[in-house]
Design an enzyme around this catalytic site. Structure first.
Site, short mmCIF file in Angstrom:
data_model
loop_
_atom_site.label_atom_id
_atom_site.label_comp_id
_atom_site.label_asym_id
_atom_site.label_seq_id
_atom_site.Cartn_x
_atom_site.Cartn_y
_atom_site.Cartn_z
N TYR A 187 90.03 -71.44 47.93
CA TYR A 187 90.36 -70.36 46.88
C TYR A 187 91.69 -70.69 45.98
O TYR A 187 92.58 -71.02 46.49
CB TYR A 187 90.20 -69.11 47.51
N ASP A 282 98.39 -76.23 46.34
CA ASP A 282 98.37 -74.67 46.28
C ASP A 282 98.91 -73.96 47.40
O ASP A 282 98.54 -74.14 48.49
CB ASP A 282 96.72 -74.26 46.13
N LYS A 310 102.25 -64.69 45.50
CA LYS A 310 102.49 -63.82 46.30
C LYS A 310 103.85 -63.64 46.81
O LYS A 310 104.55 -62.68 46.46
CB LYS A 310 101.74 -64.10 47.62
#
Ligand code: PMP
Length: 471
Positions: A187, A282, A310
């Site tokens: 993702y 990522d 985040k």
């Protein structure tokens, strides 16, 4: 164990993947209907009355009644009013252990005073945003650069999704090549071009409802753990526009839910160098959770670009950014007249790098470093996983558990362990049906977790360091 990192022993990916193969070969093992009904009647109907009423009202104005995808929502979503350290409290006053931790950013636990007090100071002084430069923009960039060897410059953006979008634009500008090869099942946010091979490796565009298929002309996927497949596709691309970048989640798709082999990342790096593609890590989940230098520090790999999310705003809004070598980051220089004379990637965001996100992120990273939070959380992850293993053996359950430091997995139905094989098209509907059936069962397991006082993150739980404080 290298004590800079949260992972004490890297899991044996082949062994875990074979256990996951065995799990999905078995019938679904789930909460018995009678037990589920008891949870519904005794917990949700009696102890969550305020949540139920609020969600009934919210469903009239919010599609599905909630705005987030990560929490379990069966039989109805709960409404949370308080988060403190390792605990959450719902509107009816029920207390829960928080294994979701806002989806991972709060390595320190929720709402730590060390960060909150600095945020309040900043709000009193200048409010959340000005649209102009603030000293904490510099401080957070410097903090990240000081910890990630491969990051010479950092551009803060509004989310992980935006940072992934920026990364592929930079890769195309820097290499002059077109194709992006992402790991199947991973993702990288929900932007059009990266909504490809989502959740199920090999699923290509099939999960990207609402995105026209031509958008994926230059997006491709390769199978996790399969360096031969990656090389085959890199080679093929040399005949059709080349590969601008290979993009991976370094622990494996969906935060390591299907773990990659310990040597896989180095293999990907070598192939990127061989074919002239940029390597994009990522690190939205792994940055500052695996350790201060991220998964790349742990694996000893040097990606060209690193995506952050985040944690770089410590659970406050506006969390994302892209870092890398100067030669690539020049494509992101901001300001109308600023920076070198190159074609710049189109990126923006009025709220990106606002003083609030930057101050929260800066003090979060300082606290993680000062308290060695990542390492401590990793030890708790080991302890939790060991306990789960013992319970699985004791009750002879088909479940699979493993952890990569503080990222703990308890797979009860194995929803994310399927793959689609286009050379056997007749098997595709079966895979899609099985995953949605198992996902539904996961919701039932989720209902049981919540009624027992745990808020998990679908099947991957994050352990914030504050769980260590409970004896
Ligand atoms: N990449 C990874 C690995 C993620 O886990 C996520 C979010 N869970 C994203 C990108 C997208 O980040 P955001 O939700 O901030 O857009």
């Amino acid at each position: 164990m290298d004590n800079r990192f949260s992972i004490s022993t890297y899991p044996d990916a082949a062994e875990i993947n074979s256990q996951l193969d065995a799990l999905i070969a078995k019938p679904i093992y789930s909460v018995k209907p009678g037990a589920l009904k008891t949870y519904e009647d005794e917990y949700y109907s009696k102890k969550c009355i305020k949540s139920k009423h609020m969600i009934e009202e919210a469903s009239k104005v919010i599609p599905g009644g909630v705005q987030h995808n990560l929490a379990f929502n069966y039989p109805f979503p709960l409404v949370f009013t308080k988060a403190e350290g390792a605990y959450l409290y719902d509107i009816d006053g029920n207390q829960y252990y928080d294994f979701l931790q806002a989806g991972g950013p709060t390595v320190l636990g929720s709402n730590p005073v060390e960060v909150r007090s600095k945020v309040i100071e900043l709000l009193n002084e200048c409010g959340p945003s000005t649209g102009l430069f603030h000293e904490y923009e510099y401080k957070i960039a410097k903090k990240i650069i000081d910890n990630f060897e491969t990051v010479e410059m950092f551009r803060m953006l509004g989310s992980g999704t935006e940072s992934c979008m920026a990364a592929i634009r930079v890769a195309r500008l820097a290499t002059g090549k077109k194709n992006i090869l992402k790991m199947g099942g991973a993702y990288h946010g929900w932007s059009d071009q990266l909504a490809y091979g989502i959740r199920i490796p090999g699923s290509k565009w099939t999960q990207a409802h609402g995105v026209p298929r031509y958008i994926f002309r230059h997006t491709q996927e390769f199978f996790p753990n399969d360096l031969n497949d990656l090389e085959r596709k890199l080679k093929r691309n040399t005949l059709s526009g080349g590969t601008a970048a290979v993009m991976i989640e370094p622990l494996g798709p969906e935060s390591g839910t299907t773990p990659v082999d310990g040597k896989f990342n180095k293999g990907v790096e070598a192939l990127c160098r061989k074919y002239g593609a940029l390597l994009i890590f990522d690190e939205v989940v792994t940055g500052f959770r695996v350790g201060m230098s991220g998964a790349q520090g742990y694996f000893g790999v040097s990606p060209d670009l690193t995506i952050f999310g985040k944690v770089v705003a410590g659970g406050y809004p506006g969390a994302g950014g892209l870092g890398g070598k100067k030669e690539y980051m020049k494509f992101l220089s901001a300001g109308i007249a600023g920076g070198p004379k190159v074609k710049k990637a189109l990126v923006g965001g009025t709220m990106a790098a606002n003083p609030l996100s930057c101050v929260a992120g800066y003090y979060t990273l300082c606290e993680i470093e000062r308290t060695q939070a990542a390492q401590k959380a990793g030890l708790m992850g080991d302890r939790l996983t060991e306990g789960l293993k013992q319970l699985i053996a004791k009750y002879n359950l088909p479940f699979v558990t493993f952890n990569q430091g503080s990222i703990c997995h308890l797979e009860t139905v194995g929803t994310t362990h399927y793959a689609i094989n286009w050379s056997k098209p007749w098997t595709i509907p079966g895979v899609l049906n099985a995953t949605s059936e198992r996902k539904k069962e996961m919701e039932h397991v989720g209902a049981a977790y919540m009624a027992e006082g745990l808020v998990p993150w679908q099947e991957a739980g994050c352990i914030p360091v504050l769980h260590t404080q409970r004896k």
